[in-house]
Each structure stands twice: as C-alpha cells, then as structure tokens.
Design a protein around this motif. Structure first.
Motif, PDB file in Angstrom:
ATOM      1  N   HIS A   1      19.201  34.545 -23.317  1.00  0.00           N
ATOM      2  CA  HIS A   1      18.344  33.457 -22.801  1.00  0.00           C
ATOM      3  C   HIS A   1      18.580  32.111 -23.354  1.00  0.00           C
ATOM      4  O   HIS A   1      19.144  32.051 -24.415  1.00  0.00           O
ATOM      5  CB  HIS A   1      16.806  34.248 -23.009  1.00  0.00           C
ATOM      6  CG  HIS A   1      16.912  35.400 -22.012  1.00  0.00           C
ATOM      7  ND1 HIS A   1      16.611  35.439 -20.687  1.00  0.00           N
ATOM      8  CD2 HIS A   1      16.681  36.815 -22.288  1.00  0.00           C
ATOM      9  CE1 HIS A   1      16.456  36.676 -20.249  1.00  0.00           C
ATOM     10  NE2 HIS A   1      16.721  37.525 -21.221  1.00  0.00           N
TER      11      HIS A   1
ATOM     12  N   GLY B   1      10.846  39.258 -17.733  1.00  0.00           N
ATOM     13  CA  GLY B   1      10.848  40.791 -18.472  1.00  0.00           C
ATOM     14  C   GLY B   1       9.980  41.544 -17.414  1.00  0.00           C
ATOM     15  O   GLY B   1       8.896  41.050 -16.817  1.00  0.00           O
TER      16      GLY B   1
ATOM     17  N   ASP C   1      18.867  34.345 -15.118  1.00  0.00           N
ATOM     18  CA  ASP C   1      18.944  34.482 -16.430  1.00  0.00           C
ATOM     19  C   ASP C   1      20.232  34.135 -17.243  1.00  0.00           C
ATOM     20  O   ASP C   1      21.140  34.509 -16.755  1.00  0.00           O
ATOM     21  CB  ASP C   1      18.528  35.881 -16.832  1.00  0.00           C
ATOM     22  CG  ASP C   1      17.063  36.262 -16.730  1.00  0.00           C
ATOM     23  OD1 ASP C   1      16.045  35.336 -16.068  1.00  0.00           O
ATOM     24  OD2 ASP C   1      16.889  37.200 -16.992  1.00  0.00           O
TER      25      ASP C   1
ATOM     26  N   HIS D   1      20.667  38.816 -10.438  1.00  0.00           N
ATOM     27  CA  HIS D   1      21.276  40.016 -11.474  1.00  0.00           C
ATOM     28  C   HIS D   1      20.414  40.935 -11.429  1.00  0.00           C
ATOM     29  O   HIS D   1      19.293  41.065 -11.130  1.00  0.00           O
ATOM     30  CB  HIS D   1      21.557  39.115 -12.898  1.00  0.00           C
ATOM     31  CG  HIS D   1      20.392  39.096 -13.693  1.00  0.00           C
ATOM     32  ND1 HIS D   1      19.508  38.203 -13.357  1.00  0.00           N
ATOM     33  CD2 HIS D   1      19.934  39.716 -14.740  1.00  0.00           C
ATOM     34  CE1 HIS D   1      18.548  38.167 -14.203  1.00  0.00           C
ATOM     35  NE2 HIS D   1      18.876  39.176 -14.893  1.00  0.00           N
TER      36      HIS D   1
ATOM     37  N   ASP E   1      13.215  43.021 -13.654  1.00  0.00           N
ATOM     38  CA  ASP E   1      12.381  42.022 -13.478  1.00  0.00           C
ATOM     39  C   ASP E   1      12.984  40.765 -12.391  1.00  0.00           C
ATOM     40  O   ASP E   1      11.994  40.013 -12.105  1.00  0.00           O
ATOM     41  CB  ASP E   1      12.001  41.363 -14.896  1.00  0.00           C
ATOM     42  CG  ASP E   1      13.104  40.449 -15.590  1.00  0.00           C
ATOM     43  OD1 ASP E   1      14.160  40.947 -15.608  1.00  0.00           O
ATOM     44  OD2 ASP E   1      13.085  39.589 -16.192  1.00  0.00           O
ATOM     45  N   HIS E   2      13.979  41.159 -11.750  1.00  0.00           N
ATOM     46  CA  HIS E   2      14.694  40.570 -10.811  1.00  0.00           C
ATOM     47  C   HIS E   2      14.794  41.326  -9.585  1.00  0.00           C
ATOM     48  O   HIS E   2      15.181  40.752  -8.464  1.00  0.00           O
ATOM     49  CB  HIS E   2      16.015  39.878 -11.187  1.00  0.00           C
ATOM     50  CG  HIS E   2      15.922  39.002 -12.391  1.00  0.00           C
ATOM     51  ND1 HIS E   2      15.622  37.387 -12.216  1.00  0.00           N
ATOM     52  CD2 HIS E   2      15.396  39.058 -13.662  1.00  0.00           C
ATOM     53  CE1 HIS E   2      15.585  37.012 -13.368  1.00  0.00           C
ATOM     54  NE2 HIS E   2      15.200  37.972 -14.256  1.00  0.00           N
TER      55      HIS E   2
ATOM     56  N   HIS F   1       9.937  32.025 -15.667  1.00  0.00           N
ATOM     57  CA  HIS F   1      10.766  33.128 -16.437  1.00  0.00           C
ATOM     58  C   HIS F   1      10.140  32.894 -17.633  1.00  0.00           C
ATOM     59  O   HIS F   1      11.245  32.941 -18.654  1.00  0.00           O
ATOM     60  CB  HIS F   1      12.159  33.280 -16.223  1.00  0.00           C
ATOM     61  CG  HIS F   1      12.829  34.659 -16.511  1.00  0.00           C
ATOM     62  ND1 HIS F   1      13.114  34.629 -18.040  1.00  0.00           N
ATOM     63  CD2 HIS F   1      13.073  35.524 -15.809  1.00  0.00           C
ATOM     64  CE1 HIS F   1      13.525  36.107 -18.101  1.00  0.00           C
ATOM     65  NE2 HIS F   1      13.526  36.533 -16.877  1.00  0.00           N
TER      66      HIS F   1
END
Ligand SMILES: [Zn+2]
Ligand SMILES: [Zn+2]
Length: 288
Positions: free
Chosen positions: A231, A20, A183, A70, A74-75, A253
């Motif tokens: 998730h 997140g 994720d 992706h 948060d990535h 994560h």
C-alpha cells in the motif's frame, strides 16, 4: 453525509471508503460509482455496494458496467451480489464486467450457487433470465479497456504484491477525467495513467498506526508486512498526485479505516505536505 455541490456531467460517488474487508461501523469496504447521463459504472464491489448505491439514491437498474481492480475481498466480495440484487431490483438490460482472472469462473460459480433463487424468480415472478445479461471480460494487460458514447476507460498495472494482476482505472468522461488507484504501492505506472486528470481517488496508509491495526486482527501473522509492502503511505500519495499533476486528490481506502486518533485534518495535512492541489478525505456516500 459529507459532500459538496457537484454539477459535473461525469459524476463520481465514493460509495465506501475503508481499506480491508473487516465490517466496520462507519466505513464500508471499497466501492465507487461513476455516473454519466444516469448510466452507472461501478468500480470495485466491497461488501455492501448495492446497499451503498441505494443509500446514495443511485438506481440499481442503471447498472451497465462493473470493474474490479483486483481480487481482494474488500474489492470483490459483493461483485456477484451487486449484479444479482440489481436484477432483483428490476434490472433487465446488459451488464458488462471487467477484471482480472478468474472473473469468468467467479461469475459462473456465483450464478451456479444462486441458481435456485434465479430460477424461481424467473418462473414465479416472470423475470427476464439473468445469466444471459452478463458479459464477462477478463483483463490481463494495461491499456484500453472499453469505450462507449459516454466514457473511455483505460487500465494501468499497479504494484500490489502478491496480487497479480492488480489494476488502476482511468475514466475519461464528457467533461472530466477520474482515476481510481486500486490498491498499490507508490506506482510510476499510476502516475502516468493519472497525468492531468481532474480527480485522483487514491488508496492511503497511515504507517504509524499499523501496529495498532494489526493488534486488532489476531489471525493474520504477517499482515503488517503485507500492509507496508503493498500500500501507499499518505505522504507518498501526495507525491503521486503532484507527479501526476491532478487537480483534486481524494484519499480513500483508508488503512486504518476505524482509528479515531487519525483525524481528517491529519490525513489531509500529510498529503498536502507534498501536493499543492485540493485534498479531500472521502466519506461513504460522498460525491466528488
Ligand atoms: Zn483493498
Ligand atoms: Zn488489495
């Protein structure tokens, strides 16, 4: 810093370990470094990735490849910043970037947004032009991604609704293999990708804490449904690691990332119930 002595040639630093995008005290949004012979491959670019590399003592000038699993913030929030700040730190060599569309558009718009700084540093400080250094490769399918003299990188499509495509990446280095789940829900394609790997870095969710987490985010009415559907519960992460036959499972994560009532021992115990190998809980900057 938490960590253990690592003497492998294929190094892996878990730069930031929170799931997140919310800024938090102790766990930054997701980022990883694979380092082979001082060449840097970054997997995911959560906010603060350049700072986390500096904190880990990894020179930004060694950046060679960037992989984005992706397009959740948060990535990818610091995807452009990683390249730009590496250049500001002295980078003058080629960088290849790999990830789902619209990675090319994002790259172009990022450079456009920051054109003033880039142009003035070239003119005023004599830096090499930045834009020609960066080569973007959009990924839409599973399979081989890239290979050089140090690593082979392979992608699997994982299930992270509604984000399509979402990838996991496997790095086969000179002396070991490391897999990053990205994720995903519990994923058979990830089990196949991770077969026999030494290290699986897998996202993880503590389901009983989701209601407390959601209560802290007042503007996201369907966040709970997203978290459950997209998730992997920590117990299932153990099952994935067992099915893949990996040696070491690294839980990262973490969702939630800042709930003090969930201890490392609890995360590890829940995964170990279904997996007999080593289990670690990642902390920012930990080398595995
Ligand atoms: Zn995420
Ligand atoms: Zn995501």
């Amino acid at each position: 810093m938490v960590g253990c002595a690592v003497t492998t040639r294929t190094r892996c630093v878990i730069l930031a370990t929170g799931g997140g995008p919310r800024p938090r005290k102790n766990r930054g949004p997701t980022a990883h470094a694979v380092i082979v012979d001082d060449v840097l491959y970054v997997v995911d670019c959560g906010n603060g990735v350049a700072r986390q590399l500096a904190a880990a003592g990894v020179p930004l000038t060694s950046l060679r490849h960037v992989f984005v699993t992706h397009h959740h913030s948060d990535h990818n929030a610091d995807y452009g910043n990683l390249i730009w700040l590496s250049w500001a730190s002295g980078l003058r060599t080629r960088v290849d970037t790999w990830g789902p569309p619209p990675l090319a558009k994002m790259t172009r718009l990022f450079f456009e947004m920051n054109a003033y700084d880039i142009a003035t540093r070239i003119a005023d400080e004599g830096r090499v032009p930045l834009v020609p250094l960066v080569h973007v490769h959009e990924l839409t399918e599973a399979g081989p991604v890239m290979r050089d003299e140090r690593v082979t990188v392979t992608a699997a499509l994982v299930d992270h609704p509604p984000v399509v495509p979402a990838f996991a990446f496997r790095f086969d280095g000179p002396d070991r293999s490391i897999v990053f789940s990205g994720d995903t829900t519990r994923s058979a394609s990830l089990v196949r990708l991770a077969q026999g790997a030494e290290v699986l870095v897998h996202e993880t969710l503590w389901v009983p804490a989701v209601d407390r987490l959601v209560a802290r985010v007042p503007n996201a009415a369907t966040l709970k449904e997203h978290l459950i559907a997209s998730h992997t519960a920590v117990e299932d992460v153990g099952r994935v690691a067992a099915a893949a036959g990996v040696r070491t499972l690294v839980l990262s994560h973490l969702v939630p990332a800042d709930d003090p009532s969930i201890t490392d021992e609890m995360w590890i115990g829940a995964a170990r119930a279904h997996f007999a190998g080593d289990v670690l809980v990642a902390h920012d900057g930990m080398e595995v």
